[in-house]
Enzyme design. Structure first.
Site, PDB file in Angstrom:
ATOM      1  N   PRO A 170       3.592  17.775 -13.100  1.00  0.00           N
ATOM      2  CA  PRO A 170       3.531  17.607 -14.701  1.00  0.00           C
ATOM      3  C   PRO A 170       4.220  16.391 -15.369  1.00  0.00           C
ATOM      4  O   PRO A 170       3.597  15.706 -16.372  1.00  0.00           O
ATOM      5  CB  PRO A 170       4.036  19.063 -15.048  1.00  0.00           C
ATOM      6  CG  PRO A 170       4.886  19.333 -14.021  1.00  0.00           C
ATOM      7  CD  PRO A 170       4.379  18.767 -12.741  1.00  0.00           C
TER       8      PRO A 170
ATOM      9  N   GLY B  65      -1.269   8.636  -9.127  1.00  0.00           N
ATOM     10  CA  GLY B  65      -0.180   7.767  -8.333  1.00  0.00           C
ATOM     11  C   GLY B  65      -0.276   6.435  -8.285  1.00  0.00           C
ATOM     12  O   GLY B  65      -0.971   6.044  -9.550  1.00  0.00           O
ATOM     13  N   GLY B  66       0.270   5.495  -7.481  1.00  0.00           N
ATOM     14  CA  GLY B  66       0.169   4.152  -7.775  1.00  0.00           C
ATOM     15  C   GLY B  66      -1.316   3.588  -8.028  1.00  0.00           C
ATOM     16  O   GLY B  66      -1.627   2.746  -8.612  1.00  0.00           O
ATOM     17  N   ALA B  67      -2.184   4.133  -7.044  1.00  0.00           N
ATOM     18  CA  ALA B  67      -3.445   3.511  -7.130  1.00  0.00           C
ATOM     19  C   ALA B  67      -4.200   4.245  -8.339  1.00  0.00           C
ATOM     20  O   ALA B  67      -4.996   3.629  -9.237  1.00  0.00           O
ATOM     21  CB  ALA B  67      -4.155   3.707  -5.807  1.00  0.00           C
TER      22      ALA B  67
ATOM     23  N   LYS C  55       3.528   1.568  -3.885  1.00  0.00           N
ATOM     24  CA  LYS C  55       3.006   0.746  -5.091  1.00  0.00           C
ATOM     25  C   LYS C  55       3.997   0.936  -6.525  1.00  0.00           C
ATOM     26  O   LYS C  55       3.950  -0.097  -7.418  1.00  0.00           O
ATOM     27  CB  LYS C  55       1.520   1.236  -5.440  1.00  0.00           C
ATOM     28  CG  LYS C  55       0.632   0.615  -3.990  1.00  0.00           C
ATOM     29  CD  LYS C  55      -0.794   1.102  -4.358  1.00  0.00           C
ATOM     30  CE  LYS C  55      -1.683   0.622  -3.273  1.00  0.00           C
ATOM     31  NZ  LYS C  55      -3.134   0.721  -3.618  1.00  0.00           N
TER      32      LYS C  55
ATOM     33  N   THR D   4       1.018  -0.964   0.011  1.00  0.00           N
ATOM     34  CA  THR D   4      -0.112   0.031  -0.184  1.00  0.00           C
ATOM     35  C   THR D   4       0.807   1.388  -0.037  1.00  0.00           C
ATOM     36  O   THR D   4       1.940   1.247  -0.107  1.00  0.00           O
ATOM     37  CB  THR D   4      -1.062  -0.064   0.992  1.00  0.00           C
ATOM     38  OG1 THR D   4      -2.120   0.846   1.010  1.00  0.00           O
ATOM     39  CG2 THR D   4      -0.388  -0.053   2.596  1.00  0.00           C
TER      40      THR D   4
ATOM     41  N   ARG E 222       4.576  13.525 -13.901  1.00  0.00           N
ATOM     42  CA  ARG E 222       3.909  12.356 -13.624  1.00  0.00           C
ATOM     43  C   ARG E 222       2.693  12.066 -14.560  1.00  0.00           C
ATOM     44  O   ARG E 222       2.638  11.063 -15.146  1.00  0.00           O
ATOM     45  CB  ARG E 222       3.605  12.159 -12.247  1.00  0.00           C
ATOM     46  CG  ARG E 222       2.723  11.043 -11.726  1.00  0.00           C
ATOM     47  CD  ARG E 222       2.861  10.700 -10.414  1.00  0.00           C
ATOM     48  NE  ARG E 222       2.067  11.473  -9.510  1.00  0.00           N
ATOM     49  CZ  ARG E 222       1.768  11.183  -8.212  1.00  0.00           C
ATOM     50  NH1 ARG E 222       2.437  10.131  -7.548  1.00  0.00           N
ATOM     51  NH2 ARG E 222       0.888  11.929  -7.432  1.00  0.00           N
TER      52      ARG E 222
ATOM     53  N   GLY F 108      -5.716  12.130  -9.482  1.00  0.00           N
ATOM     54  CA  GLY F 108      -4.583  11.556  -8.905  1.00  0.00           C
ATOM     55  C   GLY F 108      -3.927  10.482 -10.045  1.00  0.00           C
ATOM     56  O   GLY F 108      -4.575   9.446 -10.227  1.00  0.00           O
TER      57      GLY F 108
END
Lengths: 283, 283
Positions: free
Chosen positions: A168, A143-145, A80, A76, A170, A141
């Site tokens: 930017p 990110g990983g999730a 991730k 988690t 990512r 978002g």
């Protein structure tokens, strides 16, 4: 004995290990869900939480891979994305998302990483009678999730996905990955450019809402009155976003459904099916 | 709720971790003993087995030290000597024995290694009404457990300790360590020179007896008829040595007493005392 009461008293030298890695880790629900699954399927196995920061992840992963009785690792926040470096193989969802939340030891000793956040999220939507096929989605978002949810929504047939992330590099990287697989369906922008027009499903995949006083991840006022609002945050169950969405009359889907649905998927991934009957037929 | 039924269902993200390291690990009894202790003392903690070979110990120890919710490590065969390299501090018994079977994280983050095999063994003897003070002891095996038992027996006041081990370097090293602390009381020799004359207590601290068909660690016929015979092997409970000793009419002490006694010592080492009453006096 699938119905035997579970107990740490059942842990012995032969018990197989699973861990969940996070920082923080106090909030994780995986121990309750997986240990219940082990008890239901009569497995001599236990899942325990492991609190490790980003600076310790490499050492912990190397150590875990040396534990011969360890069969699985759940992952988690915030690991991730980084954890993919320690897998030998990536499953299709982990490959496209560039993030993973579960690793298993294969029979040949290699470690396979896969991401079930997206599939769990889509499964949870469908259990609420919400088929994302053909929908226009706004997702905050990357990110990983978030990227895993994005990939699963595209795989499930959403028509348009608008991705919002403040970083930017990512958001460009994630948009490029997704566009390579599902061309022409993904746009990406900073939060300030949030476009709610025609959105059927709006999803929060940022950490905003975990702490009291966080701003909302997007402006509800820009969304259609019928837009479904989903949050992947599990604690608190009622985020400020979901609370505001409900008060505005919009349907909501809570974060826990993403995880509850994943348990079914873990049952396959870790081959944790209940033992078959012994085949004798006794009429 | 010290009397609440223990359960893997009680494991959550806040649960503190303990592990027991071994190779093999299937035979370890620490999970049952420690998880029972955690339940009795109402600790939100769990001990799980970790199977790691000698080639993986360094990686596993580095990984374990990075786990912020890990408070303790128990150690069994074959890692008791090597594990001392990964501790920041050695307790007095570990220092003199050159081996450890328990490590704890101190409040300042350092790791302290200590050896409770010897103290557990002596405690077990005393519970059987056998005070080793002034005794002549023959001890087979100068490995991780054997040297700890030797040190504790000397600390308890045995008059003479005859140490037997087939490895000339090892037995010379251990004899020198013990002689430096307790001068003139220790001799060391190969098994072929076993001297049973006047022995009050004979101890097996070798692995001989774990596998069917193992030879006896020493020749019972050379021991006095009243000599107490003790084995530190836990599985099988009835080793060939203890069986033969009993049939010859000699008193015996089983291996499990060494571990059962250690649980009391772990309670102190890991500060696992039952919570105190709240102090209100309600007559």
């Amino acid at each position: 004995m699938p119905d035997a009461p579970p107990g740490t008293s059942t842990i012995s030298g032969t018990t197989r290990l699973y861990v969940v890695l996070g920082d923080p880790v106090a909030q994780v629900r995986a121990p309750g869900l997986l240990n219940d699954l082990f008890a239901r399927t009569a497995r001599d196995a236990v899942l325990v939480p492991v609190h490790v920061g980003p600076d310790g992840l490499a050492d912990v992963m190397r150590g875990l891979r040396r534990m011969r009785n360890l069969d699985g690792i759940l992952v988690t926040v915030p690991h991730k994305i980084e954890v993919c470096r320690y897998a030998d193989l990536l499953g299709p969802a982990a490959e496209v998302a560039g993030s993973a939340n579960a690793l298993r030891r294969n029979p040949d000793g290699t470690w396979l990483a896969e991401n079930f956040d997206g599939a769990g999220f889509v499964h949870g939507l469908r259990r609420h009678g919400q088929d994302p096929t053909g929908a226009t989605v706004a997702l905050a978002g990357a990110g990983g999730a978030g990227r895993a949810v994005a990939a699963a929504l595209l795989d499930a047939g959403v028509a348009r996905l608008r991705l919002y992330d403040p970083d930017p590099d990512r958001r460009a990287d994630v948009r490029a990955r997704l566009d390579a697989r599902w061309p022409g369906r993904v746009t990406a922008a900073a939060e300030g450019y949030f476009d709610g027009d025609g959105v059927d499903i709006a999803v929060n995949a940022t950490p905003l809402g975990m702490s009291p006083g966080d701003p909302l991840p997007f402006d509800l006022g820009r969304l259609p009155r019928t837009c479904l609002v989903a949050d992947i945050i599990m604690k608190p169950a009622e985020t400020a976003l979901l609370d505001a969405a409900r008060r505005s009359g919009r349907p909501v889907v809570h974060g826990r459904h993403m995880l509850d649905s994943q348990v079914l998927l873990y049952e396959d991934f870790f081959a944790l099916h209940a033992p078959e009957k012994n085949g004798r037929w006794e009429p």
